[in-house]
Design an enzyme around this catalytic site. Sequence first.
Site, PDB file in Angstrom:
ATOM      1  N   HIS A 128      -7.364   6.101 -25.089  1.00  0.00           N
ATOM      2  CA  HIS A 128      -7.003   7.120 -24.285  1.00  0.00           C
ATOM      3  C   HIS A 128      -6.411   8.291 -24.783  1.00  0.00           C
ATOM      4  O   HIS A 128      -5.555   7.784 -25.980  1.00  0.00           O
ATOM      5  CB  HIS A 128      -6.130   6.462 -22.993  1.00  0.00           C
ATOM      6  CG  HIS A 128      -5.944   7.654 -21.899  1.00  0.00           C
ATOM      7  ND1 HIS A 128      -5.008   8.552 -22.002  1.00  0.00           N
ATOM      8  CD2 HIS A 128      -6.415   7.604 -20.701  1.00  0.00           C
ATOM      9  CE1 HIS A 128      -4.732   9.136 -20.793  1.00  0.00           C
ATOM     10  NE2 HIS A 128      -5.654   8.495 -20.119  1.00  0.00           N
ATOM     11  N   ASP A 205      -1.705  -1.003 -25.381  1.00  0.00           N
ATOM     12  CA  ASP A 205      -1.500  -0.089 -24.500  1.00  0.00           C
ATOM     13  C   ASP A 205      -2.138  -0.969 -23.132  1.00  0.00           C
ATOM     14  O   ASP A 205      -3.341  -1.461 -23.030  1.00  0.00           O
ATOM     15  CB  ASP A 205      -2.521   1.098 -24.556  1.00  0.00           C
ATOM     16  CG  ASP A 205      -2.682   2.006 -23.504  1.00  0.00           C
ATOM     17  OD1 ASP A 205      -2.233   1.681 -22.202  1.00  0.00           O
ATOM     18  OD2 ASP A 205      -3.330   3.037 -23.443  1.00  0.00           O
ATOM     19  N   LYS A 231      -0.657   3.020 -11.586  1.00  0.00           N
ATOM     20  CA  LYS A 231      -1.932   2.412 -11.626  1.00  0.00           C
ATOM     21  C   LYS A 231      -1.996   1.016 -10.986  1.00  0.00           C
ATOM     22  O   LYS A 231      -2.762   0.231 -10.875  1.00  0.00           O
ATOM     23  CB  LYS A 231      -2.491   2.204 -13.114  1.00  0.00           C
ATOM     24  CG  LYS A 231      -2.716   3.868 -13.585  1.00  0.00           C
ATOM     25  CD  LYS A 231      -3.552   3.713 -14.961  1.00  0.00           C
ATOM     26  CE  LYS A 231      -3.398   4.800 -15.587  1.00  0.00           C
ATOM     27  NZ  LYS A 231      -4.328   5.874 -15.386  1.00  0.00           N
ATOM     28  N   CYS A 371     -10.250  11.498 -20.263  1.00  0.00           N
ATOM     29  CA  CYS A 371      -9.111  11.530 -21.289  1.00  0.00           C
ATOM     30  C   CYS A 371      -9.545  10.755 -22.443  1.00  0.00           C
ATOM     31  O   CYS A 371      -8.664   9.914 -23.203  1.00  0.00           O
ATOM     32  CB  CYS A 371      -7.740  11.242 -20.732  1.00  0.00           C
ATOM     33  SG  CYS A 371      -7.083  12.357 -19.693  1.00  0.00           S
TER      34      CYS A 371
HETATM   35  C1  LIG Z   1      -5.992   3.187 -21.052  1.00  0.00           C
HETATM   36  C2  LIG Z   1      -5.097   4.186 -20.739  1.00  0.00           C
HETATM   37  N1  LIG Z   1      -4.070   4.703 -21.578  1.00  0.00           N
HETATM   38  C3  LIG Z   1      -3.090   5.462 -21.042  1.00  0.00           C
HETATM   39  C4  LIG Z   1      -3.170   6.061 -20.207  1.00  0.00           C
HETATM   40  C5  LIG Z   1      -1.998   7.068 -19.532  1.00  0.00           C
HETATM   41  O1  LIG Z   1      -1.456   6.683 -18.142  1.00  0.00           O
HETATM   42  P1  LIG Z   1      -0.434   7.953 -17.622  1.00  0.00           P
HETATM   43  O2  LIG Z   1      -1.358   9.038 -17.572  1.00  0.00           O
HETATM   44  O3  LIG Z   1      -0.112   7.304 -16.515  1.00  0.00           O
HETATM   45  O4  LIG Z   1       0.592   7.970 -18.792  1.00  0.00           O
HETATM   46  C6  LIG Z   1      -4.211   5.978 -19.141  1.00  0.00           C
HETATM   47  C7  LIG Z   1      -4.413   6.629 -17.923  1.00  0.00           C
HETATM   48  O5  LIG Z   1      -5.547   6.853 -17.208  1.00  0.00           O
HETATM   49  C8  LIG Z   1      -5.341   4.881 -19.482  1.00  0.00           C
HETATM   50  O6  LIG Z   1      -5.952   4.588 -18.628  1.00  0.00           O
END
Ligand SMILES: Cc1ncc(COP(=O)(O)O)c(C=O)c1O
Length: 415
Positions: A128, A205, A231, A371
């Site tokens: 991401h 992550d 989430k 993203c």
């Molecule tokens: C795999 C992964 N990492 C990081 C994030 C970032 O999360 P946040 O936007 O809540 O910081 C997401 C959010 O979609 C994600 O799916």
Amino acid sequence: MHTQREFFDVHAVRRDFPILQQRVNGKPLVFLDSAASSQKPLPVLEAMERVYREAYANVHRGVYALSEAATAAYDEARAKIARFIGAPAVENIVFTRNATEALNLLAYAYARAFLREGDEILLTELEHHANFVPWMVLARERNVTLKFIPLTPEGLLDLDAFERLLTERTRIVTFAHVSNVLGTITDPAPIIARAHAAGAIVIVDGSQSVPHMPVNVQAMDCDFLVFSGHKMLGPTGIGVLYGKRALLEAMPPFLTGGDMISYVGFDDVRWNDVPLKFEAGTPAFVEAIGLGAAVDYLSALGMDAVRAHEAQLTAYALERLSEVSGVRIYGPQDPQRRGGVIAFTVNRIHPHDLASLLDQHGIAIRAGHHCAQPLHQRLGVNATARASFYIYTEPSEIDALAEGIEHAKRALRIS
Ligand SMILES: Cc1ncc(COP(=O)(O)O)c(C=O)c1O
């Protein structure tokens, strides 16, 4: 196929989510975008409202009853989260705004303190942007090299390539435990053991794993784990950085100001102990308490049951969607190797058009690059549609998605 096993009472779960009772565009809401953010159950909403109504005052400051009550509830939330991920102590849990902020904290406080020109960071092609851009900015600023573990054609990490890319210059290895696009589940323990043997630290992550499956930081032996509360049934504005204590203690702070100090004079400042050293300013303590209630809710269902429920739904969705002509599914075919996220395209329909047409039937999916633009470059597409599942998702909603795609094809006269 409605001969699904019940791992918990999904109907009872759904009754806890007021938002799911509504109709959208005249149709019952079919919410298939939990990977972006989950819905919130009543116990989470009520826990937060209770603080605001009955026990609200700033934490760590007052010596009066209300502030002490709020501080105790905040501390209890941290303890719940520590237990939820198997952390040894509350000191391992730093509250952040979200996973993105936790990763930035590591890029600023850890990497800028300990990495030198020529050092290497090993990440993967499926990250991401939150686990991509902070490292890119660092690499440009400090002449650190980024290397990317490629994917197999099925969308798994290529572990032979990982072995080749890991060198004595590798300082950080980082990867998504579960991909937010391909759904790929990466078994963390072997990668972490290899990285440690090479002298690197590992950042996992957990944004798409902690909400959906049992995660134990001590069993996997990661150095850091990040995730977002929103989430996993919790509110927005609260995230978590888990870190091994010695590393957290060695790191300088990220943001500075009130609460994160033990002493400030005109010519001296000393930091507070971990984790408060990393929590400058008034924290999002009501949100942390909400996340604590979310963790209670998930724990009552049991994370093994949550995972089993989603694996079953994913298997059903893979089967049901592959019966729709023109649908192409990305990521591992084996439902045991993927989380409850399915990215797909439909021949000759742009994902945004598909999402808009599905919305007319009350079906909410995500469309775009989610993203993860570099990953989409690898997949050779600009965008995909994505359906994602959670504890409140039912097989009938997957039927609705499959039927909705057929409707969209008919509306656009695509056979
Ligand atoms: C795999 C992964 N990492 C990081 C994030 C970032 O999360 P946040 O936007 O809540 O910081 C997401 C959010 O979609 C994600 O799916």
